[in-house]
Write a protein that holds these residues in place. Structure first.
Motif, PDB file in Angstrom:
ATOM      1  N   ALA A   1      14.899 -51.131  32.761  1.00 36.54           N
ATOM      2  CA  ALA A   1      13.519 -51.223  33.235  1.00 36.54           C
ATOM      3  C   ALA A   1      12.952 -52.618  33.033  1.00 36.54           C
ATOM      4  O   ALA A   1      12.231 -53.140  33.893  1.00 36.54           O
ATOM      5  N   CYS A   2      13.261 -53.231  31.898  1.00 41.56           N
ATOM      6  CA  CYS A   2      12.821 -54.618  31.656  1.00 41.56           C
ATOM      7  C   CYS A   2      13.373 -55.545  32.728  1.00 41.56           C
ATOM      8  O   CYS A   2      12.644 -56.377  33.289  1.00 41.56           O
ATOM      9  N   LYS A   3      14.664 -55.413  33.005  1.00 39.04           N
ATOM     10  CA  LYS A   3      15.308 -56.275  33.995  1.00 39.04           C
ATOM     11  C   LYS A   3      14.728 -56.048  35.382  1.00 39.04           C
ATOM     12  O   LYS A   3      14.443 -57.003  36.118  1.00 39.04           O
ATOM     13  N   ARG A   4      14.509 -54.791  35.736  1.00 44.84           N
ATOM     14  CA  ARG A   4      13.982 -54.474  37.065  1.00 44.84           C
ATOM     15  C   ARG A   4      12.567 -55.029  37.241  1.00 44.84           C
ATOM     16  O   ARG A   4      12.251 -55.635  38.268  1.00 44.84           O
ATOM     17  N   SER A   5      11.714 -54.842  36.247  1.00 42.85           N
ATOM     18  CA  SER A   5      10.344 -55.343  36.348  1.00 42.85           C
ATOM     19  C   SER A   5      10.326 -56.868  36.414  1.00 42.85           C
ATOM     20  O   SER A   5       9.569 -57.461  37.188  1.00 42.85           O
ATOM     21  N   PHE A   6      11.195 -57.511  35.632  1.00 44.91           N
ATOM     22  CA  PHE A   6      11.247 -58.968  35.605  1.00 44.91           C
ATOM     23  C   PHE A   6      11.634 -59.538  36.967  1.00 44.91           C
ATOM     24  O   PHE A   6      10.953 -60.402  37.517  1.00 44.91           O
ATOM     25  N   TYR A   7      12.730 -59.030  37.529  1.00 47.16           N
ATOM     26  CA  TYR A   7      13.208 -59.585  38.792  1.00 47.16           C
ATOM     27  C   TYR A   7      12.344 -59.161  39.975  1.00 47.16           C
ATOM     28  O   TYR A   7      12.124 -59.949  40.898  1.00 47.16           O
ATOM     29  N   ASP A   8      11.845 -57.937  39.960  1.00 50.35           N
ATOM     30  CA  ASP A   8      10.933 -57.527  41.027  1.00 50.35           C
ATOM     31  C   ASP A   8       9.705 -58.437  41.040  1.00 50.35           C
ATOM     32  O   ASP A   8       9.226 -58.844  42.103  1.00 50.35           O
ATOM     33  N   GLY A   9       9.198 -58.747  39.863  1.00 49.64           N
ATOM     34  CA  GLY A   9       7.979 -59.536  39.761  1.00 49.64           C
ATOM     35  C   GLY A   9       8.106 -60.943  40.277  1.00 49.64           C
ATOM     36  O   GLY A   9       7.123 -61.546  40.714  1.00 49.64           O
ATOM     37  N   GLN A  10       9.324 -61.492  40.256  1.00 50.61           N
ATOM     38  CA  GLN A  10       9.512 -62.858  40.748  1.00 50.61           C
ATOM     39  C   GLN A  10       9.369 -62.955  42.257  1.00 50.61           C
ATOM     40  O   GLN A  10       9.092 -64.034  42.780  1.00 50.61           O
TER      41      GLN A  10
ATOM     42  N   GLU B   1       4.827 -53.571  37.562  1.00 48.79           N
ATOM     43  CA  GLU B   1       5.086 -53.525  36.126  1.00 48.79           C
ATOM     44  C   GLU B   1       4.430 -52.294  35.493  1.00 48.79           C
ATOM     45  O   GLU B   1       5.053 -51.578  34.692  1.00 48.79           O
ATOM     46  N   SER B   2       3.170 -52.048  35.857  1.00 51.75           N
ATOM     47  CA  SER B   2       2.457 -50.894  35.303  1.00 51.75           C
ATOM     48  C   SER B   2       3.117 -49.582  35.689  1.00 51.75           C
ATOM     49  O   SER B   2       3.208 -48.653  34.878  1.00 51.75           O
ATOM     50  N   GLN B   3       3.603 -49.494  36.925  1.00 50.89           N
ATOM     51  CA  GLN B   3       4.257 -48.270  37.370  1.00 50.89           C
ATOM     52  C   GLN B   3       5.565 -48.044  36.613  1.00 50.89           C
ATOM     53  O   GLN B   3       5.874 -46.917  36.203  1.00 50.89           O
ATOM     54  N   ILE B   4       6.342 -49.117  36.435  1.00 48.36           N
ATOM     55  CA  ILE B   4       7.601 -48.988  35.696  1.00 48.36           C
ATOM     56  C   ILE B   4       7.312 -48.594  34.253  1.00 48.36           C
ATOM     57  O   ILE B   4       7.996 -47.739  33.663  1.00 48.36           O
ATOM     58  N   PHE B   5       6.272 -49.209  33.657  1.00 43.42           N
ATOM     59  CA  PHE B   5       5.894 -48.844  32.287  1.00 43.42           C
ATOM     60  C   PHE B   5       5.523 -47.359  32.210  1.00 43.42           C
ATOM     61  O   PHE B   5       5.964 -46.638  31.311  1.00 43.42           O
ATOM     62  N   PHE B   6       4.725 -46.900  33.162  1.00 41.40           N
ATOM     63  CA  PHE B   6       4.306 -45.502  33.173  1.00 41.40           C
ATOM     64  C   PHE B   6       5.509 -44.576  33.290  1.00 41.40           C
ATOM     65  O   PHE B   6       5.616 -43.563  32.579  1.00 41.40           O
ATOM     66  N   ASP B   7       6.431 -44.921  34.171  1.00 42.91           N
ATOM     67  CA  ASP B   7       7.604 -44.081  34.385  1.00 42.91           C
ATOM     68  C   ASP B   7       8.488 -44.016  33.146  1.00 42.91           C
ATOM     69  O   ASP B   7       8.923 -42.944  32.717  1.00 42.91           O
ATOM     70  N   VAL B   8       8.768 -45.185  32.548  1.00 38.39           N
ATOM     71  CA  VAL B   8       9.720 -45.214  31.442  1.00 38.39           C
ATOM     72  C   VAL B   8       9.097 -44.666  30.164  1.00 38.39           C
ATOM     73  O   VAL B   8       9.792 -44.038  29.346  1.00 38.39           O
ATOM     74  N   SER B   9       7.797 -44.857  29.973  1.00 42.29           N
ATOM     75  CA  SER B   9       7.161 -44.357  28.750  1.00 42.29           C
ATOM     76  C   SER B   9       6.985 -42.845  28.773  1.00 42.29           C
ATOM     77  O   SER B   9       6.709 -42.231  27.735  1.00 42.29           O
TER      78      SER B   9
END
Length: 232
Positions: free
Chosen positions: A170-179, A190-198
């Protein structure tokens, strides 16, 4: 990824013959340009597909360079998520001297690592840079003595590997998507990935375990399991 032909602890004679990986065979590139696929179009080199596979894997990849990473060797490094080098290592994009351009990340991934100014300088100047300069530019993460490279790379990988695989992915996906997104869209992603993984059961259970350690009076180093600064 360490060149098996030259161990970090061995004394070396400059960089002659000592490479992170060998660059593309120039004859191979020439032959590919002269070859046509079934559709009648030229067949691109396979390097792009290999590097994309490394970049796209959910695992965290570390490039450990103990020698000369030029051309494709440098681009393999840029395709990995993290980079560590021995003190005598070098990085370079000398393709301009061959009448071509870097074709597997040297004008794209490298620009995202060190910015457009220094990236353009490297690809039109052609001269390699030392590991210490690569570190200053942000092209790599760490420089260690040549004799320590293998152990340092393995220890770093082992430390990262202790964290949950789903969290690393999830960290890797959010990082590269954000670029590749405008800041607002990147933040929403980022917020959606955080919500999903948490919301995962295993994440909830792990957070509860850490909270229990906090409740017992442990500090963040011991509650989370982080090494203290004097042991890093």
């Amino acid at each position: 990824m360490v060149d098996r032909r030259s161990r970090p602890g061995e004394r070396r004679r400059g960089h002659r013959g000592q490479r992170f990986i060998a660059h593309w065979s120039l004859q191979f590139i020439i032959d590919r340009q002269n070859a046509l696929g079934a559709d009648g179009n030229r067949i691109p080199p396979p390097g792009q597909r290999i590097f994309e596979a490394i970049s796209d894997t959910p695992m965290i990849s570390i490039a450990a360079n103990n020698g000369q990473a030029w051309g494709g060797g440098a681009e393999l490094s840029w395709a990995c998520d993290l980079r560590i080098a021995g003190e005598s290592a070098t990085y370079g994009q000398p393709e301009v001297g061959l009448g071509i351009i870097p074709g597997a990340g040297g004008t794209t991934r490298l620009a995202r690592l060190i910015g457009p100014t220094k990236c353009l300088e490297m690809i039109v100047d052609g001269r390699p840079i030392a590991a210490t300069e690569a570190l200053q530019l942000g092209a790599i993460n760490k420089v260690v003595p040549d004799s320590d490279l293998r152990d340092a790379a393995v220890a770093w990988a082992a430390h990262i590997a202790q964290w949950p695989a789903w969290s690393l992915e999830a960290c890797k996906r959010s990082f590269y998507d954000g670029q590749d997104l405008p800041l607002g869209a990147a933040r929403r992603n980022e917020s959606q990935i955080f919500f999903d993984v948490s919301g995962r059961d295993d994440s909830l259970a792990l957070m509860a375990e850490v909270q229990a350690r906090y409740d017992q009076g442990l500090d963040s180093f011991d509650a989370i399991g982080l090494p203290r600064p004097d042991t890093v």
